[in-house]
Design a protein around this motif. Structure first.
Motif, PDB file in Angstrom:
ATOM      1  N   LEU A 166       0.842  -1.188   0.000  1.00 51.77           N
ATOM      2  CA  LEU A 166       0.000   0.000   0.000  1.00 51.77           C
ATOM      3  C   LEU A 166       0.881   1.243   0.000  1.00 51.77           C
ATOM      4  CD1 LEU A 166      -2.552  -1.115   2.744  1.00 51.77           C
ATOM      5  CD2 LEU A 166      -2.779  -1.358   0.261  1.00 51.77           C
ATOM      6  N   SER A 167       0.370   2.326  -0.549  1.00 55.91           N
ATOM      7  CA  SER A 167       1.160   3.546  -0.648  1.00 55.91           C
ATOM      8  C   SER A 167       1.155   4.366   0.637  1.00 55.91           C
ATOM      9  CB  SER A 167       0.648   4.411  -1.801  1.00 55.91           C
ATOM     10  OG  SER A 167      -0.720   4.736  -1.607  1.00 55.91           O
ATOM     11  N   SER A 168       0.344   4.000   1.613  1.00 50.50           N
ATOM     12  CA  SER A 168       0.291   4.747   2.868  1.00 50.50           C
ATOM     13  C   SER A 168       1.639   4.719   3.567  1.00 50.50           C
ATOM     14  CB  SER A 168      -0.775   4.148   3.787  1.00 50.50           C
ATOM     15  OG  SER A 168      -0.682   4.691   5.086  1.00 50.50           O
ATOM     16  N   GLY A 182       5.247   2.584  -8.457  1.00 53.47           N
ATOM     17  CA  GLY A 182       6.220   3.668  -8.397  1.00 53.47           C
ATOM     18  C   GLY A 182       6.908   3.881  -9.724  1.00 53.47           C
ATOM     19  N   PHE A 183       7.720   4.934  -9.796  1.00 49.65           N
ATOM     20  CA  PHE A 183       8.435   5.275 -11.019  1.00 49.65           C
ATOM     21  C   PHE A 183       9.803   4.611 -11.013  1.00 49.65           C
ATOM     22  CE2 PHE A 183       5.236   8.468 -10.666  1.00 49.65           C
ATOM     23  CZ  PHE A 183       4.937   8.875 -11.960  1.00 49.65           C
ATOM     24  N   THR A 233      11.555  20.640 -23.175  1.00 52.03           N
ATOM     25  CA  THR A 233      10.360  19.786 -23.177  1.00 52.03           C
ATOM     26  C   THR A 233      10.478  18.789 -22.026  1.00 52.03           C
ATOM     27  OG1 THR A 233      10.275  19.974 -25.596  1.00 52.03           O
ATOM     28  CG2 THR A 233       8.912  18.267 -24.569  1.00 52.03           C
ATOM     29  N   PRO A 234      10.011  19.179 -20.848  1.00 44.80           N
ATOM     30  CA  PRO A 234      10.198  18.333 -19.671  1.00 44.80           C
ATOM     31  C   PRO A 234       9.178  17.205 -19.595  1.00 44.80           C
ATOM     32  CG  PRO A 234       8.978  20.274 -19.062  1.00 44.80           C
ATOM     33  CD  PRO A 234       9.315  20.437 -20.522  1.00 44.80           C
ATOM     34  N   ARG A 235       9.442  16.262 -18.700  1.00 48.47           N
ATOM     35  CA  ARG A 235       8.428  15.263 -18.339  1.00 48.47           C
ATOM     36  C   ARG A 235       7.337  15.973 -17.544  1.00 48.47           C
ATOM     37  NH1 ARG A 235      11.723  10.854 -15.093  1.00 48.47           N
ATOM     38  NH2 ARG A 235       9.752   9.677 -15.144  1.00 48.47           N
ATOM     39  N   ILE A 236       6.096  15.509 -17.697  1.00 51.37           N
ATOM     40  CA  ILE A 236       4.946  16.120 -17.022  1.00 51.37           C
ATOM     41  C   ILE A 236       4.321  15.099 -16.087  1.00 51.37           C
ATOM     42  CG2 ILE A 236       2.628  17.048 -17.358  1.00 51.37           C
ATOM     43  CD1 ILE A 236       3.612  18.211 -20.009  1.00 51.37           C
ATOM     44  N   PHE A 237       4.046  15.524 -14.855  1.00 53.15           N
ATOM     45  CA  PHE A 237       3.420  14.669 -13.857  1.00 53.15           C
ATOM     46  C   PHE A 237       2.147  15.338 -13.343  1.00 53.15           C
ATOM     47  CE2 PHE A 237       8.067  14.311 -13.575  1.00 53.15           C
ATOM     48  CZ  PHE A 237       8.233  12.975 -13.925  1.00 53.15           C
ATOM     49  N   TYR A 238       1.147  14.511 -13.028  1.00 52.82           N
ATOM     50  CA  TYR A 238      -0.134  15.037 -12.565  1.00 52.82           C
ATOM     51  C   TYR A 238      -0.844  13.964 -11.756  1.00 52.82           C
ATOM     52  CZ  TYR A 238      -2.572  12.132 -15.985  1.00 52.82           C
ATOM     53  OH  TYR A 238      -3.065  11.058 -16.689  1.00 52.82           O
ATOM     54  N   SER A 239      -2.044  14.261 -11.305  1.00 55.61           N
ATOM     55  CA  SER A 239      -2.877  13.287 -10.606  1.00 55.61           C
ATOM     56  C   SER A 239      -4.320  13.508 -11.004  1.00 55.61           C
ATOM     57  CB  SER A 239      -2.735  13.433  -9.081  1.00 55.61           C
ATOM     58  OG  SER A 239      -3.597  12.539  -8.411  1.00 55.61           O
ATOM     59  N   ASP A 240      -5.029  12.406 -11.219  1.00 52.47           N
ATOM     60  CA  ASP A 240      -6.451  12.533 -11.553  1.00 52.47           C
ATOM     61  C   ASP A 240      -7.365  12.138 -10.399  1.00 52.47           C
ATOM     62  OD1 ASP A 240      -6.086   9.805 -11.557  1.00 52.47           O
ATOM     63  OD2 ASP A 240      -6.449   9.538 -13.707  1.00 52.47           O
ATOM     64  N   ASP A 268       6.012  11.622  -3.879  1.00 48.71           N
ATOM     65  CA  ASP A 268       6.909  10.480  -3.676  1.00 48.71           C
ATOM     66  C   ASP A 268       6.873   9.625  -4.936  1.00 48.71           C
ATOM     67  OD1 ASP A 268       8.342   8.251  -2.938  1.00 48.71           O
ATOM     68  OD2 ASP A 268       7.536   8.193  -0.904  1.00 48.71           O
ATOM     69  N   PHE A 269       7.917   9.731  -5.740  1.00 41.02           N
ATOM     70  CA  PHE A 269       7.977   8.984  -6.991  1.00 41.02           C
ATOM     71  C   PHE A 269       8.327   7.520  -6.760  1.00 41.02           C
ATOM     72  CE2 PHE A 269       8.289  13.356  -8.264  1.00 41.02           C
ATOM     73  CZ  PHE A 269       7.633  13.409  -9.482  1.00 41.02           C
ATOM     74  N   ASN A 270       8.800   7.176  -5.556  1.00 42.70           N
ATOM     75  CA  ASN A 270       9.052   5.777  -5.232  1.00 42.70           C
ATOM     76  C   ASN A 270       7.752   4.999  -5.109  1.00 42.70           C
ATOM     77  OD1 ASN A 270      12.071   5.984  -4.616  1.00 42.70           O
ATOM     78  ND2 ASN A 270      11.225   7.519  -3.228  1.00 42.70           N
ATOM     79  N   THR A 271       6.716   5.689  -4.641  1.00 45.25           N
ATOM     80  CA  THR A 271       5.422   5.047  -4.443  1.00 45.25           C
ATOM     81  C   THR A 271       4.329   5.637  -5.332  1.00 45.25           C
ATOM     82  OG1 THR A 271       4.937   6.568  -2.616  1.00 45.25           O
ATOM     83  CG2 THR A 271       5.969   4.469  -2.052  1.00 45.25           C
ATOM     84  N   ALA A 272       4.703   6.590  -6.189  1.00 47.27           N
ATOM     85  CA  ALA A 272       3.763   7.252  -7.104  1.00 47.27           C
ATOM     86  C   ALA A 272       2.588   7.864  -6.351  1.00 47.27           C
ATOM     87  CB  ALA A 272       3.268   6.275  -8.175  1.00 47.27           C
ATOM     88  N   THR A 273       2.891   8.578  -5.267  1.00 54.41           N
ATOM     89  CA  THR A 273       1.830   9.170  -4.453  1.00 54.41           C
ATOM     90  C   THR A 273       2.029  10.671  -4.316  1.00 54.41           C
ATOM     91  OG1 THR A 273       3.079   8.663  -2.433  1.00 54.41           O
ATOM     92  CG2 THR A 273       1.395   7.082  -3.116  1.00 54.41           C
ATOM     93  N   ILE A 274       0.922  11.353  -4.072  1.00 53.86           N
ATOM     94  CA  ILE A 274       0.913  12.791  -3.842  1.00 53.86           C
ATOM     95  C   ILE A 274       0.061  13.053  -2.603  1.00 53.86           C
ATOM     96  CG2 ILE A 274      -1.005  13.052  -5.474  1.00 53.86           C
ATOM     97  CD1 ILE A 274       0.035  15.861  -6.089  1.00 53.86           C
ATOM     98  N   ALA A 275       0.509  13.978  -1.747  1.00 55.88           N
ATOM     99  CA  ALA A 275      -0.227  14.292  -0.524  1.00 55.88           C
ATOM    100  C   ALA A 275      -0.246  15.797  -0.325  1.00 55.88           C
ATOM    101  CB  ALA A 275       0.415  13.605   0.678  1.00 55.88           C
TER     102      ALA A 275
END
Length: 382
Positions: free
Chosen positions: A51-53, A156-157, A212-219, A246-253
């Motif tokens: 889990l990403s928690s 994760g990334f 032209t950077p990489r783009i990250f977002y959340s839906d 946290d790109f290790n777990t692909a999470t945003i808080a």
């Protein structure tokens, strides 16, 4: 003359005995220790989906061992590939209680790292095996027992960015990529920023502020994704936030910061708040009068931060990094003013002391939580 000779002989004999004893005391004696005979948990062939928690963990437990001298043993949980013999393990971690517990609480984040070392793809599953090394001094014994654990890794990334920026019309710097605000790198793949977002407007994250950077977002507000061409997030409320990626777990808080104020330890309260100025800076002006005690003037202080996280009001404090207990002077290093979010709130711990010139004077205080430098603060007597 006879008495002198006898006395000298006794002195020589005592010296020989003393140094002989010292030599024996200096010889290190290995303490024999038994191997762990039983692994209790997790049971063999257990499967776990990570889990990403940040609080998610798995408990490992085994039978305690005995040392020849009756002393306490220490332990390490050791992981390897199913074909390995633990001579070149994937990962080792000490047990709870600084290695002296016969159990270890291992976070899902660490298990995800172990799965990665075993060759798993993001979101995939992999088998690893684990055992326990017990030790007493320099004597280390590997358990004859091992167990297999199937880990389903986090999404994760694999390619972690070295730096991250926030940009877009909903951000403080607008759509000009060159002016995008940088995040602070806290650890490999872990980034943090304090910034204001505008409700109803979009923003996104990039790994560069040019080209032209990489783009990250959340839906969904919690899972971090990479866009092939474009992707945005729409802010739901105008507020100042701490955003953790946290790109290790692909999470945003997200944590909303409703206020930061001067916490004056002698009075156990906030004297005045520091309004947000933009780009991670809070600043306020007020008169600070030290508290008179029988031993002198008490000038201890830190900062208190009111936050909203997952709908709950949470109070946090910002305090010293260096553990100082003296007021600053003209030769104090910049690190004197460095600050961090404290793990607990208290009246006296991890505080600074104001310089004497602050007492009873109008003083401007700034807190700077910016990605380009250590978190710090300034104190300016007006």
């Amino acid at each position: 003359m006879k008495n002198i000779i006898v006395t000298s002989l006794y002195t020589l004999l005592a010296s020989i005995l003393f140094f002989s004893c010292k030599k024996d005391d200096m010889n290190y004696k290995d303490v024999n220790i038994t191997a762990v005979k039983t692994l209790y948990a997790p049971v063999n062939n257990r499967s776990i989906k990570l889990l990403s928690s940040a609080s998610a963990s798995l408990y490992f437990e085994w039978e305690a061992v005995k040392a020849e001298d009756g002393g306490a043993a220490s332990y390490e949980v050791v992981f390897d590939k199913p074909t390995g013999d633990f001579s070149q393990p994937l990962y080792k971690i000490v047990s709870d209680n600084n290695g002296f517990s016969s159990g270890a609480t291992i976070t899902h984040k660490i298990l995800n790292r172990i799965a990665g070392l075993a060759g798993v793809e993001p979101g995939g599953s992999v088998d690893v095996k684990w055992t326990v090394f017990s030790s007493r001094g320099i004597n280390v014994v590997k358990s004859d027992q091992s167990a297999t654990l199937t880990i389903t890794a986090l999404q994760g990334f694999a390619d972690l960015p070295d730096e991250v920026f926030i940009t877009g019309e909903g951000s403080e710097t607008g759509t000009n990529l060159a002016q995008a605000m940088p995040f602070k790198l806290n650890a490999a793949g872990e980034f943090e920023i304090y910034t204001r977002l505008e409700a109803g407007k979009t923003y996104y994250f990039t790994d560069r502020n040019s080209g032209t950077p990489r783009i990250f977002y959340s839906d969904n507000g919690s899972t971090l994704k990479e866009a092939e061409e474009s992707g945005v997030i729409t802010a739901s409320k105008t507020a100042v936030y701490r955003i953790n990626l946290d790109f290790n777990t692909a999470t945003i808080a997200y944590t909303e910061i409703t206020s930061i104020g001067i916490f004056f330890s002698p009075e156990n309260k906030v004297l005045f708040n520091l309004p947000y100025q933009g780009k991670g800076i809070w600043r306020g002006t007020g008169v600070i009068t030290f508290r008179q005690e029988s031993w002198g003037r008490d000038e201890r202080y830190k900062f208190q931060m009111q936050t909203v996280s997952n709908g709950a009001n949470v109070v946090a404090q910002l305090g010293t990094v260096t553990g100082t207990d003296s007021p600053p002077n003209a030769s104090s290093p910049a690190s004197y003013y460095y600050l961090r979010v404290l793990p607990n709130t208290s009246q006296w711990d991890d505080k600074w002391k104001f310089m004497p010139a602050v007492d009873g004077k109008s003083t401007t205080i700034s807190v700077l939580l910016q990605g380009t430098s250590p978190y710090t603060h300034t104190v300016q007597v007006n």
